[in-house]
Every structure is written in structure tokens, then in C-alpha cells.
Design an enzyme around this catalytic site. Structure first.
Site, PDB file in Angstrom:
ATOM      1  N   ARG A  77       0.943  -1.108  -0.103  1.00  0.00           N
ATOM      2  CA  ARG A  77      -0.187   0.070  -0.107  1.00  0.00           C
ATOM      3  C   ARG A  77       1.051   1.035  -0.093  1.00  0.00           C
ATOM      4  NH1 ARG A  77      -2.391   2.954   5.139  1.00  0.00           N
ATOM      5  NH2 ARG A  77      -2.918   4.744   4.171  1.00  0.00           N
ATOM      6  N   HIS A 121      -2.412  11.125   0.722  1.00  0.00           N
ATOM      7  CA  HIS A 121      -1.893  10.897   2.309  1.00  0.00           C
ATOM      8  C   HIS A 121      -1.487  12.169   2.147  1.00  0.00           C
ATOM      9  CE1 HIS A 121      -0.321   7.628   5.051  1.00  0.00           C
ATOM     10  NE2 HIS A 121      -0.100   8.683   5.662  1.00  0.00           N
ATOM     11  N   GLU A 166      -6.766   8.431   6.594  1.00  0.00           N
ATOM     12  CA  GLU A 166      -6.943   9.041   7.772  1.00  0.00           C
ATOM     13  C   GLU A 166      -7.457  10.314   7.543  1.00  0.00           C
ATOM     14  OE1 GLU A 166      -3.719   8.573  10.405  1.00  0.00           O
ATOM     15  OE2 GLU A 166      -3.812   6.603  10.104  1.00  0.00           O
ATOM     16  N   ASN A 293      -6.730   1.573  10.449  1.00  0.00           N
ATOM     17  CA  ASN A 293      -5.345   1.931  10.848  1.00  0.00           C
ATOM     18  C   ASN A 293      -5.205   1.903  12.556  1.00  0.00           C
ATOM     19  OD1 ASN A 293      -4.512   2.091   8.058  1.00  0.00           O
ATOM     20  ND2 ASN A 293      -4.134   4.334   8.190  1.00  0.00           N
ATOM     21  N   TYR A 295      -3.182   2.011  16.047  1.00  0.00           N
ATOM     22  CA  TYR A 295      -1.943   1.895  16.990  1.00  0.00           C
ATOM     23  C   TYR A 295      -2.308   1.729  18.319  1.00  0.00           C
ATOM     24  CZ  TYR A 295       0.108   3.386  12.539  1.00  0.00           C
ATOM     25  OH  TYR A 295       0.521   3.256  11.128  1.00  0.00           O
ATOM     26  N   GLU A 352      -2.756  -0.441   8.814  1.00  0.00           N
ATOM     27  CA  GLU A 352      -1.808   0.346   9.361  1.00  0.00           C
ATOM     28  C   GLU A 352      -1.755  -0.274  10.732  1.00  0.00           C
ATOM     29  OE1 GLU A 352      -0.789   4.497   9.284  1.00  0.00           O
ATOM     30  OE2 GLU A 352      -1.731   4.775   7.295  1.00  0.00           O
TER      31      GLU A 352
HETATM   32  C1  GCO Z   1      -0.782   7.868  10.517  1.00  0.00           C
HETATM   33  C2  GCO Z   1      -0.149   7.827   9.138  1.00  0.00           C
HETATM   34  C3  GCO Z   1       1.250   7.546   8.996  1.00  0.00           C
HETATM   35  C4  GCO Z   1       1.996   7.531  10.313  1.00  0.00           C
HETATM   36  C5  GCO Z   1       1.936   6.213  10.902  1.00  0.00           C
HETATM   37  C6  GCO Z   1       2.824   6.443  12.478  1.00  0.00           C
HETATM   38  O1  GCO Z   1      -1.462   6.835  10.661  1.00  0.00           O
HETATM   39  O2  GCO Z   1      -0.629   8.671  11.130  1.00  0.00           O
HETATM   40  O3  GCO Z   1      -0.982   7.103   8.275  1.00  0.00           O
HETATM   41  O4  GCO Z   1       1.656   8.449   8.005  1.00  0.00           O
HETATM   42  O5  GCO Z   1       3.460   7.671   9.717  1.00  0.00           O
HETATM   43  O6  GCO Z   1       0.656   6.034  11.394  1.00  0.00           O
HETATM   44  O7  GCO Z   1       2.178   7.413  13.307  1.00  0.00           O
END
Ligand code: GCO
Length: 445
Positions: A77, A121, A166, A293, A295, A352
Site C-alpha cells: 500500500r 496521504h 485518515e 489503521n 496503533y 496500518e
Molecule cells: C498515520 C499515518 C502514518 C504515520 C503512522 C505512524 O497513521 O498517522 O498514516 O503516516 O506515519 O501512523 O504515526
């Protein structure tokens, strides 16, 4: 421990973005993006770093694809840079810009790596920002025009498209907090930008469909976080509800239900009365794929510190942390379940997931990034748990292939499965990259 087997044809990939890895910001006719402007504004980026060179992927793309092939990656991607393709954001097309992505797609296919193209992006052409940027509804039409241009060029070979990455981050961090480009601090501009980004997704979806003859799947990728209340108090639970609405539901409701949680609310009435126009929500609700995505989670409490929202994030003690946030694997499952509870008709995949680790080369030239391997293990296990619970997750794209420019944090946060020496641009596959390659080969954890 018995291996956690993944479904046949599960998609194992990696994700990157143009401004974070390409560099060559003034090469072959590329125009200026708002991230060029923002990163060259003193004080905005750690150590005043910028993406002028980044990981020099614009020149090293063939070597980087070879690394992906060595790892046995099934999909890649990446994002196309709007200012490389239409320097003014509309009108004249820069053929050299398109040619770069044309060659990239051909080499990926030659290596049997499926291209997943993300059209946007965050690197908006500066001339469009000068015309008002995302708060200006005209930008939606410019974006649809750009989507059509790229789809016409790559649509005979690219089957999987994400319109945007995002939108919430660009809207809120770029227009409310001001830590990202274009660096605004205006809640009205924020809500207008988010709505126009979602509307632009719908218009771009239609533009791709009319430009491409073969069947394609079109989606969007969203930053989603499970939101928890810091305590059982009513005030803190209400704070968590508000954050869930302002981070998750504000994008999921329009895209998956065709409704908006802020429409008609006092906030919207005061700030952005006429933003959501008749017909907009039907346009937005077009989705073949939803990219999640994930985290970390958000733990919130009531507070008068942050205006309008009256919330404050709490950092729970006792868990692991990275250089940017709490490590919370369970949140991956919770996020996938949150999406599934909408009863979506679109496909779901993780687009992500990753961790910044202060990696370095050991004496023998290896990068022993055990923390990233542990993060991968614990989060991929939660994807497997979701699949076992009947949530049809189609794939997992790791963020990221290469160490890259981490926006306002510059090069201080390394996310790559591949280590980049930014002085020499030498690449070194980290232990995590070899570990991930084994997971892909066995299709199991
Ligand atoms: C995001 C973006 C990425 C970042 C990654 C780490 O999710 O913020 O898609 O560009 O680099 O997530 O923060």
C-alpha cells in the site's frame, strides 16, 4: 503453542506514504505540497527536519521493491503524490510524475506484489491550499478530477484503491491542533475539512469507477481508537463517549450508515451550519473496503483543559509504552469489533499497525528489534482472534516498510521493518522484517 493459522489468501502487506519516503521534492516537475511548506516553516518539525530527501525512495524504488519481494510480501500500500501528478492541484498533468507510479506498478506486478494505491496521504498541492484548502468545498471536485487522472493511467493494472488516508488526522491535527500541515487552529475549518474530505472520497470513488473498465475495489483508510473511560464516574464516561463520537463515529457513521453524529448538533449548528448539504451523505456512503489503521487506545476523563470537548487523555500506568503511545494489543480486536458491529457490507482489513523503536545497527550489522517483533506478535494475534470470532478481516499491512519521515516528529521515530541510514540511504532488513517474512511464508503466527 499451536500456530495461529490465517485463512488462505490472507493479504500480508506493508504500507508507506509518498511524502514520508520519496524525497525528490523538486524533481521531474513535482509541485509544492502543504507538507513542503509546513516542514520548511521553522519550529514546526523536530530539529527542523523535512521530507526533501526522506528515504530517497523516488530514486531507490526498484531496490525497495526487491526488499519487499525478498520478504515475500503479497501486497504494497503506497500513496501517489498529488503535487507530482497535478502541480497546480487541477488542470495540467505532469507526465513525469505519472510515469514514476506507472513504473512502480509494473515492477510490483512483475514481482507478484499486489499494488494498493492510496490517492491522498495529506500532501495537498499548495496552490489548492492557497484557494482555501479543504474548508473550501471546491476542493472536493479538484480531488475527484485528480482521482480520475490517476485511475485513467493505472486503472488497467491496479484493482485496489484507497481514496484517502485518515481524513480525521488531516482535519483535526492539521486544522484544530495545528501540529500537522496546514497548521490551522480553527474548529469550524476542522469540521468543514472533515466533511469535505469524506465528500471528496465519494466523488473520487465515482471518478475512479467511470475511468476504469475492469472491476476495482475502492475504499478509505481510517485511524480508529477504542475509547475507554478513566473511571466509572458519569462525567468520565460521558467524556469517553464524546471522544468516541469525535474520533470514530464522526467518520464511521457517514461511511457505514450514511448519517452524521454531528448533524443538527449544537456544535455543528454554531460552527458549520450549512456544511452538510442535501445529497452529501449518500455520496459519502460508498465503500468496497474499509482500511483500519490501529496503533493504540484512548483513555479519557472529563476536564476543562480542552475547550469544546472538555476531555483530557489519561496515560494508564503499568502498560508498555513506545516513543509515541501506550502499547495495547487488545485494542486491535476491540477496533475490528467496533467496525464489525456496524454490520458493514464492505471488506475490512488492517491497513496500518506498527511501533516506533529507537533502532540502531549492532556491531555485526544486525538490527535486533525484539520490541517490534513482540508488538507484531501481540497485535497480529488479536487480528487472528477477531477472525476466529467471525470478523472477516482480509489482510494486515504493517506500518511501515522503511524508517521514514514521521511528520512533526521528523526522523526521530523509526517504524520500518527495514532500517534506513539517512546519511548513506543504506537499507538493512531488521530482525522484525525477517520474522514477518516467516509469518507470511507460513501464513501463521
Ligand atoms: C498515520 C499515518 C502514518 C504515520 C503512522 C505512524 O497513521 O498517522 O498514516 O503516516 O506515519 O501512523 O504515526
Amino acid at each position: 503453542m499451536t500456530a495461529l493459522k490465517f485463512p488462505e489468501n490472507f493479504i500480508w502487506g506493508v504500507a508507506t506514504s509518498a511524502y514520508q519516503i520519496e524525497g525528490a521534492v523538486k524533481e521531474d516537475g513535482r509541485g509544492t505540497s502543504i507538507w513542503d511548506t509546513f516542514s520548511h516553516t521553522p519550529g514546526k518539525i523536530r530539529n527542523n527536519e523535512n521530507g526533501d530527501v526522506a528515504a530517497d525512495h523516488y530514486h531507490r524504488w526498484k531496490e525497495d521493491i526487491a526488499l519487499m519481494s525478498e520478504m515475500g510480501l503479497k501486497a504494497y500500500r503506497f500513496s501517489t503524490a498529488w503535487p507530482r501528478i497535478q502541480p497546480a492541484g487541477t488542470g495540467k498533468v505532469n507526465k513525469k510524475g505519472l510515469d514514476f507510479y506507472d513504473r512502480l506498478v509494473d515492477e510490483l506486478l512483475r514481482r507478484k506484489i499486489e499494488p494498493y494505491v492510496c490517492l491522498f496521504h495529506w500532501d495537498m498541492p499548495q496552490p489548492l491550499q492557497d484557494k482555501g484548502g479543504w474548508p473550501n468545498r471546491d476542493t472536493c471536485a479538484y480531488f475527484a478530477e485528480y482521482a480520475g487522472v490517476v485511475a485513467e493511467c493505472l486503472g488497467d493494472r491496479v484493482k485496489f484503491w484507497f481514496t484517502e488516508n485518515e481524513p480525521w488526522v488531516l482535519a483535526f491535527i492539521g486544522h484544530f491542533l495545528g501540529n500537522h500541515a496546514p497548521g490551522k487552529k480553527d474548529i469550524g475549518a476542522t469540521l468543514k475539512s472533515l466533511h469535505h474530505l469524506l465528500l471528496a472520497h465519494g466523488l473520487a470513488t465515482e471518478a475512479i469507477r467511470s475511468a476504469v473498465k475492469q472491476p476495482v475495489k475502492i475504499g478509505i483508510t481510517l485511524n480508529l481508537h477504542p475509547v475507554y473511560s478513566a473511571t466509572d464516574s458519569e462525567k468520565d464516561k460521558a467524556a469517553a463517549e464524546r471522544v468516541d463520537m469525535f474520533i470514530n463515529r464522526i467518520v464511521l457513521d457517514p461511511l457505514l450508515k450514511g448519517t452524521s453524529p454531528i448533524q443538527g448538533s449544537t456544535v455543528a449548528k454554531i460552527l458549520t451550519a450549512r456544511v452538510i448539504q442535501d445529497g452529501d451523505l449518500e455520496k459519502i456512503r460508498q465503500l468496497d473496503m474499509l482500511g483500519v489503521n490501529y496503533y493504540t487506545r484512548a483513555v479519557m476523563k472529563h476536564s476543562n483543559k480542552v475547550p469544546v470537548l472538555n476531555v483530557e487523555q489519561v496515560q494508564p500506568v503499568g502498560n508498555d509504552y513506545s516513543g509515541m503511545w501506550e502499547i495495547y494489543p487488545e485494542g486491535m480486536y476491540q477496533t475490528l469489533k467496533k467496525v464489525w458491529d456496524y454490520k458493514p457490507t464492505c471488506e475490512i482489513m488492517v491497513t496500518e499497525n506498527g511501533i516506533p523503536v529507537p533502532d540502531g545497527l549492532d556491531f555485526d550489522g544486525r538490527v535486533r528489534d525484539e520490541r517490534r517483533i513482540r508488538y507484531l506478535q501481540s497485535h497480529i494475534a488479536q487480528v487472528h482472534r477477531a477472525i476466529e470470532d467471525g470478523i472477516p478481516v482480509k489482510g494486515y499491512f504493517h506500518w511501515s516498510l522503511l524508517d521514514n519521515f514521521e511528520w512533526e516528529l521528523g526522523y526521530g521515530q523509526r517504524f520500518g521493518l527495514v532500517y534506513v541510514d539517512f546519511k548513506t540511504q543504506q537499507r538493512t532488513v531488521k530482525d522484525s522484517g525477517r520474522w514477518f517474512a516467516k509469518v507470511i511464508e507460513e501464513n501463521a503466527l
